[in-house]
Design a protein around this motif. Structure first.
Motif, PDB file in Angstrom:
ATOM      1  N   LEU A  32       0.838  -1.204   0.000  1.00 56.37           N
ATOM      2  CA  LEU A  32       0.000   0.000   0.000  1.00 56.37           C
ATOM      3  C   LEU A  32       0.872   1.254   0.000  1.00 56.37           C
ATOM      4  O   LEU A  32       0.591   2.210  -0.733  1.00 56.37           O
ATOM      5  N   ILE A  33       1.919   1.260   0.788  1.00 59.53           N
ATOM      6  CA  ILE A  33       2.842   2.403   0.805  1.00 59.53           C
ATOM      7  C   ILE A  33       3.432   2.620  -0.575  1.00 59.53           C
ATOM      8  O   ILE A  33       3.512   3.752  -1.067  1.00 59.53           O
ATOM      9  N   LYS A  34       3.833   1.538  -1.225  1.00 56.74           N
ATOM     10  CA  LYS A  34       4.449   1.648  -2.547  1.00 56.74           C
ATOM     11  C   LYS A  34       3.488   2.238  -3.574  1.00 56.74           C
ATOM     12  O   LYS A  34       3.849   3.139  -4.326  1.00 56.74           O
ATOM     13  N   VAL A  35       2.254   1.752  -3.613  1.00 53.81           N
ATOM     14  CA  VAL A  35       1.328   2.239  -4.642  1.00 53.81           C
ATOM     15  C   VAL A  35       0.862   3.663  -4.377  1.00 53.81           C
ATOM     16  O   VAL A  35       0.565   4.394  -5.325  1.00 53.81           O
ATOM     17  N   THR A  36       0.825   4.081  -3.108  1.00 57.15           N
ATOM     18  CA  THR A  36       0.378   5.445  -2.833  1.00 57.15           C
ATOM     19  C   THR A  36       1.424   6.482  -3.220  1.00 57.15           C
ATOM     20  O   THR A  36       1.135   7.678  -3.224  1.00 57.15           O
ATOM     21  N   GLN A  37       2.618   6.038  -3.573  1.00 57.04           N
ATOM     22  CA  GLN A  37       3.611   6.963  -4.095  1.00 57.04           C
ATOM     23  C   GLN A  37       3.290   7.372  -5.528  1.00 57.04           C
ATOM     24  O   GLN A  37       3.794   8.379  -6.016  1.00 57.04           O
ATOM     25  N   VAL A  38       2.426   6.585  -6.191  1.00 58.92           N
ATOM     26  CA  VAL A  38       2.070   6.859  -7.580  1.00 58.92           C
ATOM     27  C   VAL A  38       0.572   7.164  -7.727  1.00 58.92           C
ATOM     28  O   VAL A  38       0.200   8.105  -8.414  1.00 58.92           O
ATOM     29  N   LEU A  39      -0.263   6.369  -7.100  1.00 60.34           N
ATOM     30  CA  LEU A  39      -1.713   6.525  -7.212  1.00 60.34           C
ATOM     31  C   LEU A  39      -2.226   7.466  -6.129  1.00 60.34           C
ATOM     32  O   LEU A  39      -1.596   7.609  -5.079  1.00 60.34           O
ATOM     33  N   PRO A  40      -3.389   8.085  -6.351  1.00 59.30           N
ATOM     34  CA  PRO A  40      -3.956   8.980  -5.326  1.00 59.30           C
ATOM     35  C   PRO A  40      -4.230   8.225  -4.025  1.00 59.30           C
ATOM     36  O   PRO A  40      -4.748   7.111  -4.039  1.00 59.30           O
ATOM     37  N   ILE A  41      -3.882   8.836  -2.903  1.00 59.65           N
ATOM     38  CA  ILE A  41      -4.009   8.181  -1.604  1.00 59.65           C
ATOM     39  C   ILE A  41      -5.458   7.831  -1.277  1.00 59.65           C
ATOM     40  O   ILE A  41      -5.749   6.737  -0.786  1.00 59.65           O
ATOM     41  N   GLY A  42      -6.373   8.741  -1.539  1.00 60.01           N
ATOM     42  CA  GLY A  42      -7.776   8.483  -1.220  1.00 60.01           C
ATOM     43  C   GLY A  42      -8.341   7.312  -2.003  1.00 60.01           C
ATOM     44  O   GLY A  42      -9.008   6.437  -1.448  1.00 60.01           O
ATOM     45  N   THR A  43      -8.072   7.280  -3.273  1.00 62.67           N
ATOM     46  CA  THR A  43      -8.542   6.182  -4.114  1.00 62.67           C
ATOM     47  C   THR A  43      -7.867   4.881  -3.733  1.00 62.67           C
ATOM     48  O   THR A  43      -8.522   3.840  -3.605  1.00 62.67           O
ATOM     49  N   SER A  44      -6.563   4.923  -3.526  1.00 61.68           N
ATOM     50  CA  SER A  44      -5.819   3.711  -3.168  1.00 61.68           C
ATOM     51  C   SER A  44      -6.332   3.112  -1.869  1.00 61.68           C
ATOM     52  O   SER A  44      -6.585   1.910  -1.780  1.00 61.68           O
ATOM     53  N   TYR A  45      -6.493   3.955  -0.868  1.00 58.29           N
ATOM     54  CA  TYR A  45      -6.943   3.462   0.428  1.00 58.29           C
ATOM     55  C   TYR A  45      -8.359   2.914   0.351  1.00 58.29           C
ATOM     56  O   TYR A  45      -8.659   1.854   0.910  1.00 58.29           O
ATOM     57  N   ALA A  46      -9.240   3.611  -0.357  1.00 62.33           N
ATOM     58  CA  ALA A  46     -10.622   3.142  -0.491  1.00 62.33           C
ATOM     59  C   ALA A  46     -10.682   1.801  -1.213  1.00 62.33           C
ATOM     60  O   ALA A  46     -11.421   0.894  -0.797  1.00 62.33           O
ATOM     61  N   ILE A  47      -9.912   1.643  -2.259  1.00 62.35           N
ATOM     62  CA  ILE A  47      -9.910   0.375  -2.997  1.00 62.35           C
ATOM     63  C   ILE A  47      -9.279  -0.721  -2.156  1.00 62.35           C
ATOM     64  O   ILE A  47      -9.782  -1.843  -2.102  1.00 62.35           O
ATOM     65  N   TRP A  48      -8.195  -0.420  -1.466  1.00 67.21           N
ATOM     66  CA  TRP A  48      -7.531  -1.399  -0.599  1.00 67.21           C
ATOM     67  C   TRP A  48      -8.472  -1.898   0.485  1.00 67.21           C
ATOM     68  O   TRP A  48      -8.602  -3.098   0.696  1.00 67.21           O
TER      69      TRP A  48
END
Length: 108
Positions: free
Chosen positions: A49-65
């Motif tokens: 999750l840390i790795k992908v949030t460096q590229v993808l938007p944090i809000g979207t990444s966290y919600a999808i995760w």
């Protein structure tokens, strides 16, 4: 590639929740092994999750995760822990899945 890593991170979230459920059902050394699985799965999930949030938007990444984790954990509960699968539970699970797909489709 980051979307795939996010999906894998969500699967590891499902795994750490499942390990908690199994640890609750066991005692002694077997419970400790399930807790070890929990900590390993938790670590991998968070690192991805840390790795992908460096590229993808944090809000979207966290919600999808969290959505993948929630859907997967409910399904694990239904299939492996004998939790109920009534109409409303499945209805809201499907709305959660549609929300995850919607977030993915509108994200850049």
């Amino acid at each position: 590639m980051n979307w795939i890593l996010l999906f894998i991170a969500g699967l590891f979230e499902v795994m750490f929740a499942a390990c908690l459920g199994k640890a609750k059902e066991t005692t002694g050394n077997e419970a400790y092994l399930w807790y070890l699985g929990f900590f390993i799965s938790l670590t991998i999930s968070m690192l991805l999750l840390i790795k992908v949030t460096q590229v993808l938007p944090i809000g979207t990444s966290y919600a999808i995760w969290t959505g993948i984790g929630a859907v997967g954990t409910v399904l694990i509960g239904i299939f492996f822990f004998k939790e109920p699968a009534d109409f409303w539970r499945l209805f809201f699970l499907s709305t959660l899945i549609l929300s995850i797909v919607g977030l993915k489709s509108v994200s850049h």
